[in-house]
Design a protein around this motif. Structure first.
Motif, mmCIF file in Angstrom:
data_model
loop_
_atom_site.group_PDB
_atom_site.id
_atom_site.type_symbol
_atom_site.label_atom_id
_atom_site.label_comp_id
_atom_site.label_asym_id
_atom_site.label_seq_id
_atom_site.Cartn_x
_atom_site.Cartn_y
_atom_site.Cartn_z
ATOM 1 N N GLU A 43 32.049 -74.580 -49.808
ATOM 2 C CA GLU A 43 32.342 -75.402 -48.633
ATOM 3 C C GLU A 43 31.624 -74.845 -47.406
ATOM 4 O O GLU A 43 31.055 -75.602 -46.616
ATOM 5 N N THR A 121 42.201 -75.802 -47.235
ATOM 6 C CA THR A 121 40.817 -76.058 -47.611
ATOM 7 C C THR A 121 39.945 -76.107 -46.362
ATOM 8 O O THR A 121 40.267 -76.803 -45.396
ATOM 9 N N THR A 123 37.059 -77.061 -43.844
ATOM 10 C CA THR A 123 36.306 -78.275 -43.540
ATOM 11 C C THR A 123 35.714 -78.159 -42.140
ATOM 12 O O THR A 123 36.112 -77.317 -41.341
#
Length: 154
Positions: A43, A121, A123
């Protein structure tokens, strides 16, 4: 006697089964944490590439996660704003440290998981975007900088 040997065998079988269950659980936790770690670095790489493609050297990032009764105090303090837990706390990508969060008494923002079983997560928050009161990323207007907004700079 045969009865005592049977009881001993049953106790040994129970100990072995219990130990194996614990080992399987531990290995599963380690594997899942490592998978999430690899995912986090992928990511980050994607965020760096996206930032470069739109001319952003140090992208604004956050970690999105679930707000419920399982939200740990470290994730709460690192990844959520104090005023509204639904709004993610933002950082510059350069502020996130590599590796694991090793000191759970003094947590630091890291690229990888904050802890095993972490549900957050990584981002990117694009330029001109911020959050509504429910924590959804939304267009705020040209020139909006969510990092400066959250830190009271603008």
């Amino acid at each position: 006697s045969a009865a005592e040997q049977g009881e001993d065998y049953g106790q040994i079988e129970s100990l072995v089964t219990n130990s194996m269950d614990k080992a399987v659980s531990y290995v599963s936790t380690v594997l899942n944490t490592e998978v999430k770690n690899v995912q986090a670095y992928a990511e980050r790489s994607g965020i760096e590439q996206l930032g470069a493609s739109i001319g952003v050297d140090d992208p604004i990032v956050c970690k999105l996660g679930v707000v419920d009764d399982r939200l740990c105090k470290n994730c709460k303090s690192l990844w959520h704003t104090k005023e509204n837990l639904y709004i993610p706390r933002v950082y510059r990508l350069s502020e996130l440290k590599d590796g694991y969060n090793k000191d759970h008494k003094n947590p630091i923002p890291t690229v990888s998981c904050t802890h095993p079983h972490c549900r957050h997560t990584l981002t990117m928050v694009p330029p001109n975007y911020g959050f509504d009161l429910r924590g959804n990323i939304t267009f705020k207007g040209f020139g909006h900088d969510e990092y400066q907004h959250q830190r009271g700079i603008s």
